[in-house]
Write a protein that holds these residues in place. Structure first.
Motif, PDB file in Angstrom:
ATOM      1  N   ALA A 379      85.555  42.489  79.050  1.00 28.64           N
ATOM      2  CA  ALA A 379      85.268  43.689  78.270  1.00 28.64           C
ATOM      3  C   ALA A 379      85.908  44.929  78.854  1.00 28.64           C
ATOM      4  CB  ALA A 379      83.751  43.893  78.191  1.00 28.64           C
ATOM      5  N   ASN A 380      86.808  44.771  79.822  1.00 30.99           N
ATOM      6  CA  ASN A 380      87.444  45.944  80.412  1.00 30.99           C
ATOM      7  C   ASN A 380      88.187  46.743  79.369  1.00 30.99           C
ATOM      8  OD1 ASN A 380      86.616  45.283  82.978  1.00 30.99           O
ATOM      9  ND2 ASN A 380      88.424  44.051  83.414  1.00 30.99           N
ATOM     10  N   ALA A 381      87.860  48.018  79.262  1.00 32.58           N
ATOM     11  CA  ALA A 381      88.586  48.885  78.340  1.00 32.58           C
ATOM     12  C   ALA A 381      89.801  49.447  79.045  1.00 32.58           C
ATOM     13  CB  ALA A 381      87.682  50.019  77.853  1.00 32.58           C
ATOM     14  N   ALA A 410      76.672  51.154  77.526  1.00 30.50           N
ATOM     15  CA  ALA A 410      75.734  50.167  77.003  1.00 30.50           C
ATOM     16  C   ALA A 410      76.196  49.629  75.652  1.00 30.50           C
ATOM     17  CB  ALA A 410      74.346  50.784  76.866  1.00 30.50           C
ATOM     18  N   GLU A 411      76.745  50.510  74.819  1.00 30.57           N
ATOM     19  CA  GLU A 411      77.261  50.081  73.511  1.00 30.57           C
ATOM     20  C   GLU A 411      78.466  49.171  73.681  1.00 30.57           C
ATOM     21  OE1 GLU A 411      76.215  53.697  70.433  1.00 30.57           O
ATOM     22  OE2 GLU A 411      77.792  54.045  71.937  1.00 30.57           O
ATOM     23  N   LYS A 412      79.344  49.532  74.620  1.00 30.74           N
ATOM     24  CA  LYS A 412      80.520  48.697  74.879  1.00 30.74           C
ATOM     25  C   LYS A 412      80.112  47.323  75.395  1.00 30.74           C
ATOM     26  CE  LYS A 412      83.593  52.588  75.938  1.00 30.74           C
ATOM     27  NZ  LYS A 412      84.429  53.238  76.976  1.00 30.74           N
ATOM     28  N   ASP A 413      79.115  47.283  76.282  1.00 34.02           N
ATOM     29  CA  ASP A 413      78.656  46.003  76.816  1.00 34.02           C
ATOM     30  C   ASP A 413      78.048  45.144  75.713  1.00 34.02           C
ATOM     31  OD1 ASP A 413      79.494  46.777  79.288  1.00 34.02           O
ATOM     32  OD2 ASP A 413      77.496  47.267  80.065  1.00 34.02           O
ATOM     33  N   ALA A 414      77.310  45.799  74.803  1.00 35.30           N
ATOM     34  CA  ALA A 414      76.699  45.058  73.700  1.00 35.30           C
ATOM     35  C   ALA A 414      77.759  44.469  72.781  1.00 35.30           C
ATOM     36  CB  ALA A 414      75.767  45.981  72.911  1.00 35.30           C
ATOM     37  N   GLU A 415      78.811  45.241  72.513  1.00 36.59           N
ATOM     38  CA  GLU A 415      79.900  44.752  71.671  1.00 36.59           C
ATOM     39  C   GLU A 415      80.629  43.598  72.354  1.00 36.59           C
ATOM     40  OE1 GLU A 415      82.503  47.890  70.608  1.00 36.59           O
ATOM     41  OE2 GLU A 415      81.120  48.819  69.200  1.00 36.59           O
ATOM     42  N   GLY A 420      81.662  37.662  72.695  1.00 32.63           N
ATOM     43  CA  GLY A 420      81.831  36.522  73.587  1.00 32.63           C
ATOM     44  C   GLY A 420      82.698  36.839  74.794  1.00 32.63           C
ATOM     45  N   LEU A 421      82.703  38.109  75.213  1.00 25.30           N
ATOM     46  CA  LEU A 421      83.461  38.525  76.390  1.00 25.30           C
ATOM     47  C   LEU A 421      82.499  38.822  77.542  1.00 25.30           C
ATOM     48  CD1 LEU A 421      86.029  40.910  74.716  1.00 25.30           C
ATOM     49  CD2 LEU A 421      86.624  38.883  76.016  1.00 25.30           C
ATOM     50  N   CYS A 422      82.964  38.615  78.767  1.00 24.89           N
ATOM     51  CA  CYS A 422      82.163  38.978  79.941  1.00 24.89           C
ATOM     52  C   CYS A 422      82.194  40.479  80.117  1.00 24.89           C
ATOM     53  CB  CYS A 422      82.715  38.291  81.189  1.00 24.89           C
ATOM     54  SG  CYS A 422      82.616  36.488  81.142  1.00 24.89           S
ATOM     55  N   THR A 423      81.122  41.056  80.603  1.00 23.55           N
ATOM     56  CA  THR A 423      81.064  42.503  80.835  1.00 23.55           C
ATOM     57  C   THR A 423      81.312  42.785  82.296  1.00 23.55           C
ATOM     58  OG1 THR A 423      78.668  42.376  81.171  1.00 23.55           O
ATOM     59  CG2 THR A 423      79.453  42.846  78.944  1.00 23.55           C
TER      60      THR A 423
END
Length: 423
Positions: A379-381, A410-415, A420-423
């Protein structure tokens, strides 16, 4: 027994003599300081020289052969002859990248299901004219769009087009019609297009010795017959293809949208490994990668050229990994059918930026994926600061600050979890 006089080594003529032969070993002080090579030595050196020349000739012929072989591997398809948009920024390059799910021939081996041949992955890749930035925009396969009419790829007349799912364009008219559909919907001229099939994708991943992924939970997709263990590990071949294809178990709440996020992360990690892990400086690995790529590529005729493809690779390398980003076109739920989506009004502003060769800016890069942000699909932006090629802040198409709020972590982690991506 006959007597044989000793054979002395030939030298340059000695002053006062008429022969270039010494009188014997006791006159060595009159010989030159360096020894002249014997006929045998000259023969050996001549043979070595000939052998080296033959080696160089063989190497040159091999290079020419490989060049022709690699270039001959690429299949080509002409653009649709109907009128097309004009190029607004001629030095910028727009490439439509398509991933075909065809199961014809070797592509169907080990892969379940049936398909008319769809473009399950479609992305607009934009390279800026000054080669300071690049970004890819994923187009959802399930988006409802107005397709233009086209000639059917099977030769059975014309398809009227109309309101339908985006990826049916490839099934009806093939890559040229998909390009036509994107150009009509966006107003952006595609300079080139590339189609990669299942076999080509697997072979390219194998050629770079795999890509590291992170799977948050075990995957048991009974629809696509895909099983992946949880954890962080390197995938190759079929396992790599399974990871970018799965959408019925991992990331199920977001379906194709979650799959696109994983594909963006995987491609970013793949680009980073090709460019920064020594692949391009390893002749054997580079040749393997090129053979894998060219054997399963379909492009427009102009792009079926190794020099063009090499130029694209160098462009990405010179741009810098931190300045390459992957995003998804703005979309919203399609009201008549919650299982479908449609492009939102913000997409118009994004198309304007591409046409005018502007960076995506803060309005669209929130949550973008970049090869410079990590080595594992997760989930790395993007860590790239928003801005244009000169490094100054840039916003929407009118260069005004965006009113769209920035997503919290928190929103990014939820998305990410939904995709199906690791945070």
């Amino acid at each position: 027994m006959p007597f044989h006089a000793p054979q002395w080594e030939a030298t340059k003529p000695i002053a006062g003599t008429t022969r270039g032969v010494s009188e014997g070993p006791n006159v060595s002080e009159a010989a030159p300081r360096h020894r002249v090579r014997s006929p045998r030595s000259r023969i050996i050196l001549k043979r070595v020289g000939i052998g080296f020349a033959v080696f160089l000739m063989a190497l040159t012929l091999f290079a020419v052969y490989e060049y022709k072989k690699l270039q001959g591997n690429i299949d080509t398809v002409e653009f649709d002859p109907d009128p097309r948009p004009a190029a607004v920024a001629p030095k910028a390059i727009n490439i439509l990248v398509m991933g075909s799910d065809t199961r014809d021939g070797a592509n169907g081996k080990g892969i379940g299901g049936d398909t008319p041949g769809l473009s399950d992955t479609t992305m607009i890749l934009h390279l800026s004219a000054n080669r300071k930035f690049a970004y890819g925009v994923s187009l959802p396969r399930d988006a409802m769009v107005m397709r233009p009419s086209c000639r059917r790829k099977d030769g059975n007349g014309k398809d009227p087009g109309g309101l339908t799912m985006f990826n049916t364009a490839y099934a009806v008219g093939g890559p040229a019609y998909t390009v036509k559909t994107v150009e009509r919907l966006t107003g952006i001229r595609m300079d080139h297009f590339v189609v990669v099939d299942f076999v080509g994708f697997k072979a390219m991943v194998n050629a770079i010795h795999g890509v590291k992924i992170c799977v948050p939970t075990e995957v048991n997709d009974t629809v696509g017959n895909i099983n992946l263990p949880a954890g962080t590990y390197t995938v190759t071949g079929q396992q790599a293809l399974d990871y970018v294809r799965v959408r019925h178990d991992i990331g199920a709440p977001t379906g194709d949208i979650g799959r696109m996020k994983r594909q963006q992360s995987f491609i970013a990690a793949m680009i980073k490994k090709v460019i920064s892990a020594g692949t391009l400086t390893n002749p054997i690995r580079t040749l393997n990668f090129l053979e894998a790529a060219t054997e399963s590529l379909t492009t427009d005729p102009e792009f079926a050229n190794l020099k063009q493809l090499a130029s694209l690779g160098n462009s990405l390398k010179n741009i810098g990994l931190d300045n390459v980003q992957f995003i998804t076109v703005p979309f919203q739920e399609y009201a008549p059918d919650p299982n479908r989506v449609e492009w939102s009004s913000d997409a118009t502003a994004l198309w304007s930026l591409i046409k005018r060769d502007k960076n995506i800016g803060a309005r669209f890069n929130d949550g973008a994926v970049s090869p410079g942000s990590g080595t594992t699909p997760s989930a790395n932006a993007s860590s790239t600061p928003s801005g244009n090629a000169s490094g100054t802040p840039s916003g929407n198409a009118s260069n005004t600050p965006s009113s769209k709020p920035t997503k919290s972590q928190a929103e990014k982690d939820a998305e990410a979890e939904a995709a199906g991506l690791c945070t």
